[in-house]
Design a protein around this motif. Structure first.
Motif, mmCIF file in Angstrom:
data_model
loop_
_atom_site.group_PDB
_atom_site.id
_atom_site.type_symbol
_atom_site.label_atom_id
_atom_site.label_comp_id
_atom_site.label_asym_id
_atom_site.label_seq_id
_atom_site.Cartn_x
_atom_site.Cartn_y
_atom_site.Cartn_z
ATOM 1 N N SER A 99 0.796 -1.087 -0.017
ATOM 2 C CA SER A 99 0.037 -0.072 -0.049
ATOM 3 C C SER A 99 0.948 1.129 -0.063
ATOM 4 O O SER A 99 0.784 1.996 -0.949
ATOM 5 N N LEU A 100 1.562 1.543 1.004
ATOM 6 C CA LEU A 100 2.439 2.812 1.124
ATOM 7 C C LEU A 100 3.399 2.783 0.027
ATOM 8 O O LEU A 100 3.808 3.884 -0.289
ATOM 9 N N TYR A 101 3.998 1.687 -0.535
ATOM 10 C CA TYR A 101 4.682 1.603 -1.666
ATOM 11 C C TYR A 101 4.258 2.517 -2.749
ATOM 12 O O TYR A 101 5.096 3.206 -3.346
ATOM 13 N N TRP A 102 3.235 2.236 -3.099
ATOM 14 C CA TRP A 102 2.629 2.928 -4.121
ATOM 15 C C TRP A 102 2.412 4.489 -3.994
ATOM 16 O O TRP A 102 2.368 5.239 -4.858
ATOM 17 N N HIS A 103 2.246 4.997 -2.524
ATOM 18 C CA HIS A 103 2.507 6.435 -2.414
ATOM 19 C C HIS A 103 3.796 6.757 -2.819
ATOM 20 O O HIS A 103 3.927 7.930 -3.181
ATOM 21 N N GLY A 150 -4.777 0.683 -8.692
ATOM 22 C CA GLY A 150 -6.011 1.350 -8.183
ATOM 23 C C GLY A 150 -5.920 2.624 -7.622
ATOM 24 O O GLY A 150 -6.810 3.542 -7.772
ATOM 25 N N LEU A 151 -4.621 2.892 -7.163
ATOM 26 C CA LEU A 151 -4.404 4.015 -6.445
ATOM 27 C C LEU A 151 -4.450 5.449 -7.506
ATOM 28 O O LEU A 151 -4.870 6.459 -7.042
ATOM 29 N N GLY A 152 -3.849 5.057 -8.855
ATOM 30 C CA GLY A 152 -3.795 6.045 -9.662
ATOM 31 C C GLY A 152 -5.284 6.497 -10.243
ATOM 32 O O GLY A 152 -5.485 7.531 -10.986
ATOM 33 N N ARG A 153 -6.415 5.720 -9.813
ATOM 34 C CA ARG A 153 -7.672 6.374 -10.215
ATOM 35 C C ARG A 153 -8.170 7.294 -9.371
ATOM 36 O O ARG A 153 -9.300 7.948 -9.666
ATOM 37 N N HIS A 154 -7.727 7.531 -8.180
ATOM 38 C CA HIS A 154 -8.191 8.775 -7.346
ATOM 39 C C HIS A 154 -7.613 10.240 -7.457
ATOM 40 O O HIS A 154 -6.526 10.288 -8.002
ATOM 41 N N ARG A 155 -8.442 11.044 -6.808
ATOM 42 C CA ARG A 155 -7.782 12.371 -7.010
ATOM 43 C C ARG A 155 -6.600 12.735 -6.042
ATOM 44 O O ARG A 155 -6.535 11.743 -4.995
ATOM 45 N N PRO A 156 -5.732 13.635 -6.251
ATOM 46 C CA PRO A 156 -4.503 13.773 -5.486
ATOM 47 C C PRO A 156 -5.176 13.815 -3.866
ATOM 48 O O PRO A 156 -4.098 13.402 -3.012
ATOM 49 N N GLU A 157 -6.070 14.603 -3.361
ATOM 50 C CA GLU A 157 -6.434 14.870 -2.067
ATOM 51 C C GLU A 157 -7.017 13.256 -1.673
ATOM 52 O O GLU A 157 -6.772 13.327 -0.246
ATOM 53 N N GLU A 158 -7.477 12.558 -2.305
ATOM 54 C CA GLU A 158 -7.978 11.211 -1.854
ATOM 55 C C GLU A 158 -6.574 10.142 -1.581
ATOM 56 O O GLU A 158 -6.488 9.643 -0.739
ATOM 57 N N ILE A 159 -5.692 10.473 -2.503
ATOM 58 C CA ILE A 159 -4.421 9.702 -2.629
ATOM 59 C C ILE A 159 -3.732 10.100 -1.204
ATOM 60 O O ILE A 159 -3.329 9.210 -0.597
ATOM 61 N N ALA A 165 -3.189 7.708 6.295
ATOM 62 C CA ALA A 165 -4.087 6.597 6.997
ATOM 63 C C ALA A 165 -2.742 5.485 7.324
ATOM 64 O O ALA A 165 -2.662 4.804 8.250
ATOM 65 N N ASP A 166 -2.192 5.222 6.185
ATOM 66 C CA ASP A 166 -1.128 3.941 6.302
ATOM 67 C C ASP A 166 -0.057 4.653 7.171
ATOM 68 O O ASP A 166 0.430 3.804 8.139
ATOM 69 N N LEU A 208 2.463 14.507 1.969
ATOM 70 C CA LEU A 208 2.663 13.349 2.614
ATOM 71 C C LEU A 208 4.024 13.330 3.408
ATOM 72 O O LEU A 208 4.147 12.669 4.592
ATOM 73 N N ARG A 209 5.047 13.635 2.841
ATOM 74 C CA ARG A 209 6.315 13.983 3.431
ATOM 75 C C ARG A 209 6.282 14.809 4.873
ATOM 76 O O ARG A 209 6.724 14.442 6.104
ATOM 77 N N LYS A 210 5.504 15.856 4.771
ATOM 78 C CA LYS A 210 5.217 16.650 5.941
ATOM 79 C C LYS A 210 4.601 16.038 7.032
ATOM 80 O O LYS A 210 4.875 16.007 8.202
ATOM 81 N N TYR A 211 3.424 15.245 6.578
ATOM 82 C CA TYR A 211 2.728 14.484 7.736
ATOM 83 C C TYR A 211 3.693 13.445 8.291
ATOM 84 O O TYR A 211 3.649 13.198 9.618
#
Length: 240
Positions: A99-103, A150-159, A165-166, A208-211
């Motif tokens: 999961s996190l790998y795809w981010h 599947g991740l690439g189907r979402h909007r940036p804010e959803e990604i 969450a991960d 994501l890096r900031k978080y």
């Protein structure tokens, strides 16, 4: 002597690939002797890195390699773990790798800010003319793979929310422990370090890096892990 075939170092850590960094972390944690070199993809048994050469044979996939090393060289990290700890470590590893790998892929390959930083690093793996031709094709392939996954189907804010969450889940499981499962490192720590530091070290100040940087237990964990297992060369290039 085992030979580790992997990608180059960059961004102040031992490898641009979290899977390569995971495997080298495991080798350092267990003290299995090895030499590292730039990967010859033509020899990769599964068409990807990392892979190892040992006793004239090649073996691919970081986790399959780790399981092979446990059988051949013993299992000093996990042998005394209980079933619940093994299950917890397995679940964290799968979140990181599946999961996190795809981010990480999204941050580096898809976003324009990330691609501008990652492109020259990745191109340097190939001969100059070849890199200019093949890297755009690889980028298109990675983007397509993200859509298929599947991740690439979402909007940036959803990604972003999915990635947060991960990261939150992993930070919660780690808590204030020195290592993922307690006082002593386990093989699962190799994955935890490799994937979290790959986000932290990538020099693009993405949301994501900031978080991730806000999760101080994860930051301290990476610093502690690097000091313990990579103190003699976190910035090394693959040894020839």
């Amino acid at each position: 002597m085992l030979t580790l075939h992997q990608a180059p170092a960059a961004f102040g850590i031992g490898n641009i690939s979290p899977f390569c960094l995971k495997l080298e972390s495991y080798l350092r944690m267990t003290g299995v002797p090895y030499t590292a070199k730039a990967a010859d993809y033509g020899k990769a048994p599964k068409g990807k890195i990392p892979f190892i050469e040992e006793d004239g044979s090649f073996l691919g996939d970081s986790q399959l390699i780790i399981e092979h090393l446990k059988r051949k060289h013993g299992d000093p990290l996990d042998a005394k773990l209980g079933e619940e700890d093994v299950a917890r470590g397995h679940l964290v590893r799968r979140v990181l790798e599946d999961s996190l790998y795809w981010h990480i892929v999204y941050e580096r390959w898809v976003t324009q800010e990330g691609w501008q930083v990652y492109k020259p690093v990745f191109e340097a793996i190939f001969p100059p003319v070849v890199g200019k031709l093949i890297v755009p094709m690889i980028r298109r392939g990675m983007t397509k793979a993200m859509h298929t996954q599947g991740l690439g189907r979402h909007r940036p804010e959803e990604i972003l929310e999915m990635g947060k969450a991960d990261v939150s889940a992993v930070a919660m499981v780690l808590g204030d422990k020195p290592f993922l499962l307690g006082e002593n490192p386990a093989s699962f720590d190799a994955a935890l370090y490799a994937f979290i530091v790959s986000i932290i070290a990538f020099p693009v100040d993405s949301p994501l890096r900031k978080y991730t940087l806000e999760q101080q237990n994860l930051v301290r964990y990476c610093e502690r892990f690097q000091q313990r297992f990579f103190a003699n060369g976190p910035l090394h290039a693959p040894r020839q």
